[in-house]
Design an enzyme around this catalytic site. Structure first.
Site, PDB file in Angstrom:
ATOM      1  N   ASP A 180       0.844  -1.197   0.000  1.00 53.53           N
ATOM      2  CA  ASP A 180       0.000   0.000   0.000  1.00 53.53           C
ATOM      3  C   ASP A 180       0.880   1.249   0.000  1.00 53.53           C
ATOM      4  OD1 ASP A 180      -2.190  -1.604   0.080  1.00 53.53           O
ATOM      5  OD2 ASP A 180      -2.754  -1.181   2.149  1.00 53.53           O
ATOM      6  N   THR A 196      -4.155 -15.586  -4.544  1.00 50.40           N
ATOM      7  CA  THR A 196      -2.899 -14.838  -4.668  1.00 50.40           C
ATOM      8  C   THR A 196      -1.678 -15.748  -4.535  1.00 50.40           C
ATOM      9  OG1 THR A 196      -2.865 -14.352  -2.310  1.00 50.40           O
ATOM     10  CG2 THR A 196      -4.022 -12.805  -3.722  1.00 50.40           C
ATOM     11  N   GLU A 209      -9.813  -8.829   0.580  1.00 51.90           N
ATOM     12  CA  GLU A 209      -9.755 -10.286   0.663  1.00 51.90           C
ATOM     13  C   GLU A 209     -10.736 -10.821   1.697  1.00 51.90           C
ATOM     14  OE1 GLU A 209      -5.006 -10.589  -0.488  1.00 51.90           O
ATOM     15  OE2 GLU A 209      -5.618 -10.474   1.611  1.00 51.90           O
ATOM     16  N   LEU A 267       3.334 -10.155  -4.828  1.00 59.02           N
ATOM     17  CA  LEU A 267       4.372  -9.132  -4.737  1.00 59.02           C
ATOM     18  C   LEU A 267       4.805  -8.707  -6.123  1.00 59.02           C
ATOM     19  CD1 LEU A 267       6.567 -10.785  -1.941  1.00 59.02           C
ATOM     20  CD2 LEU A 267       4.806  -9.029  -1.648  1.00 59.02           C
ATOM     21  N   GLU A 305      -3.547 -14.159  -8.926  1.00 60.50           N
ATOM     22  CA  GLU A 305      -2.747 -12.939  -8.906  1.00 60.50           C
ATOM     23  C   GLU A 305      -1.391 -13.255  -8.295  1.00 60.50           C
ATOM     24  OE1 GLU A 305      -4.674 -10.025  -6.538  1.00 60.50           O
ATOM     25  OE2 GLU A 305      -6.475  -9.914  -7.788  1.00 60.50           O
TER      26      GLU A 305
END
Length: 591
Positions: A179, A420, A264, A461, A458
């Site tokens: 973020d 992820t 999530e 990182l 996805e």
């Protein structure tokens, strides 16, 4: 009604109206089924019978060179067009837009720079982009929505020939890994928290987390006259109305519904803002007064009014062995511990189920797919306790599948499971973390496929190296390319994290283009998803509610589907790579 159809080794789930199945194009062929009103899943889910698939030419009517349509069965001919057969292995690639592409002031950030970047993505063969649609930006006053900046963004995406995945982001941006901007939830919601801080998730020490409203207030009218889920529902209805033209034109392919921190479906168990550092086990987040009361009521109903929430589960940066709850023969193995973990994880499932049901109502009839993201909590996976998963709300152990119940719930809403950390390898993780991202990815993806839902992925990182790309390629098609049609297994899409200056560097962008081409199975960009995967059909009403007992039947552990050790379409693979891959494939035939 629903039907499972096996075509060229690939299992496809099709939804049809109760009046019968309609013909829909799939991959390089066509398919059709007819409804007979048969049932499965203990009569909870009606679906068409699984048709018999064969390669005979016996038929009553031929509708394409690949498929024979019969009154109650589908007969699929071999793929004769090599180009179409290869295209059936195509996995679309989306790219996440910057978190602050729409600023906290509700303005489109640097539109000229963004347009240039979108042009480069299009030239790289990218299929589309993903964007967070921030609640904290749009609804600055109750029931007052300002979509102007997002409409400008969507129009730009459309003009550049890309498609769009939109996230209903009901969480705060800021406080999680990666973020780089701060966008809180609406001030008028935080104002409620000034006099009632228990609307936020709370740890055992009483520390509040303002990233996302506690699921304990989902159905409490604490926000004016509305409950939290009513707020989410109103927001999604407003989005549909404001973006109706983009929805009708097919620009928006997916609506991902945010169900927790970072969007999530989990509890905020490892917040960096409260001092968590990888690979800490995290903390349970159920000590607000509303969830405490809920647990006490559940325990009393179960005949144990004396049971309280855990007080022996440690703190954010502890290791499992330093706590009584997660240690050897720990509390998590006792009757009390099992009851708590079941309650904790079930609350998360019910939270997701309720909001997805409202999302289904909001977008009913739109040609979009719903999606929900599940987090890749890979650290402590090799520890018996799976401590970090448990504090996040994923009740997953060696003898209990914590992810198939999530997938089963998602299947009620025809939703995609987005997972992820598909870029990670076990060998990249520190030994002390007992991390196993590869095994976790394999387990979760398999859970989705077993429940006959689509799975998307996805990377967790930012990565620009061939090792990460090759890991993503392997997970996208875990058994490789099928030269004769759809692969045995494949994900529905991959969303790459993230668009930014680093990706736009010439060396990174050059390798990324190769990666996109390999994800497309060495095919050129395809503008029509129906040519390589399932068509996007009007969203139908969710199935009748599944009982929690039925959902929990999916906790029975099963072996994941087999994954190849390496991708058969590597980025930057030389002769030695191909020899190794060939040898691995040969050995696997005799396992």
């Amino acid at each position: 009604m629903a039907a499972s159809v096996h075509i060229g080794g690939y299992e496809s789930r099709a939804r049809t109206q109760s009046t019968g199945c309609s013909q829909r194009k799939y991959a390089a062929g066509q398919w059709m089924c007819s409804s007979t009103g048969s049932s499965r899943r203990n009569n909870k889910l009606n679906q068409c019978p699984i048709p018999t698939i064969s390669k005979s030419i016996e038929a009553q009517e031929v509708t394409s060179k690949h498929t024979t349509i019969m009154s109650t069965e589908v007969k699929v001919l071999p793929f004769t067009d090599k180009e179409n057969a290869a295209l059936a292995n195509y996995v679309p690639v989306y790219v996440m837009l910057p978190l602050g592409v729409i600023t906290s002031d509700n303005e489109l950030e640097k539109p000229r720079v963004l347009r240039k970047q979108l042009k480069k993505l299009k030239k790289a063969g990218v299929d589309g982009v993903m964007v967070d649609v921030w609640w904290g930006i749009i609804e600055t006053k109750p029931k007052s929505y300002d979509w102007i900046a997002y409409r400008k963004l969507f129009q730009m995406v459309k003009e550049e020939g890309l498609r769009l995945q939109a996230i209903m982001s009901f969480h705060q941006c800021g406080g999680n890994v990666g973020d780089v901007v701060f966008i809180p939830i609406p001030q008028w919601v935080r104002d409620v928290g000034e006099y009632d801080p228990d609307i936020f998730y709370t740890n055992r020490k009483g520390t509040r987390n303002q990233e996302y409203l506690s699921l304990g207030v989902d159905n409490l009218p604490l926000f004016g006259s509305r409950t939290a889920v009513e707020i989410y529902s109103d927001y999604m209805k407003s989005f549909r109305k404001a973006m109706s033209d983009f929805l009708e034109e097919g620009l928006i392919t997916d609506i991902e519904v945010g169900l927790g921190p970072a969007g999530e479906m989990r509890y905020p168990s490892y917040p960096e803002t409260q001092g968590w550092v990888f690979p800490g086990i995290g903390e349970f987040q159920c000590y607000d007064k509303y969830l405490q009361a809920d647990f006490k009521a559940a325990a009393t109903k179960a005949g144990h009014p004396e049971w309280e929430l855990p007080d022996d589960a440690g703190e954010y940066n502890d290791t499992p062995d330093t706590t009584q709850f997660f240690g050897a023969n720990g509390t998590y193995l006792t009757e009390k511990g099992k009851f708590f973990l079941t309650w904790y994880s079930n609350k998360l499932i019910k939270h997701g189920d309720q909001i997805l049901d409202l999302a289904n109502q909001a977008f009913l009839g739109c040609k979009v797919k719903l999606a929900a993201k599940v987090s890749g909590i890979h650290w402590w996976y090799k520890d018996d306790s799976h401590a970090a998963e448990l504090t996040s709300g994923y009740y997953n152990l060696s003898d209990r599948d914590g992810y198939r119940p999530l997938a089963r719930m998602l299947s009620r809403h025809y939703a995609i499971l987005n997972f992820t950390c598909v870029e990670m390898r076990d060998s990249e993780q520190p030994a002390e973390a007992k991390s196993a991202p590869e095994e976790l990815v394999q387990l979760v993806i398999s859970a989705g496929w077993r429940e006959e839902i689509e799975v998307a992925c996805e990377n967790a990182l930012n990565r620009y190296d061939k090792e990460a790309y090759n890991q993503m390629l392997k997970n996208a098609r875990p058994n490789g390319i099928n030269e004769n049609g759809p692969p045995e297994h494949r994900i529905s899409a991959l969303t790459y994290l993230r668009l930014g200056d680093d990706l736009m560097k010439s060396s990174n962008l050059s390798l990324f283009k190769v990666f996109v081409k390999k994800m497309h199975a060495d095919q050129d960009f395809c503008s029509n998803p129906e040519d390589y995967y399932k068509p996007i059909v009007p969203l139908e009403r969710s199935e009748s509610e599944f009982s929690i007992d039925y959902i929990l039947e999916a906790t029975e552990p099963k072996e994941p589907f087999p994954f190849d050790d390496e991708t058969d379409m590597p980025v930057g693979g030389g002769f030695s790579y191909w020899i190794k891959a060939l040898f691995t494939k040969f050995i696997s035939m005799f396992k």
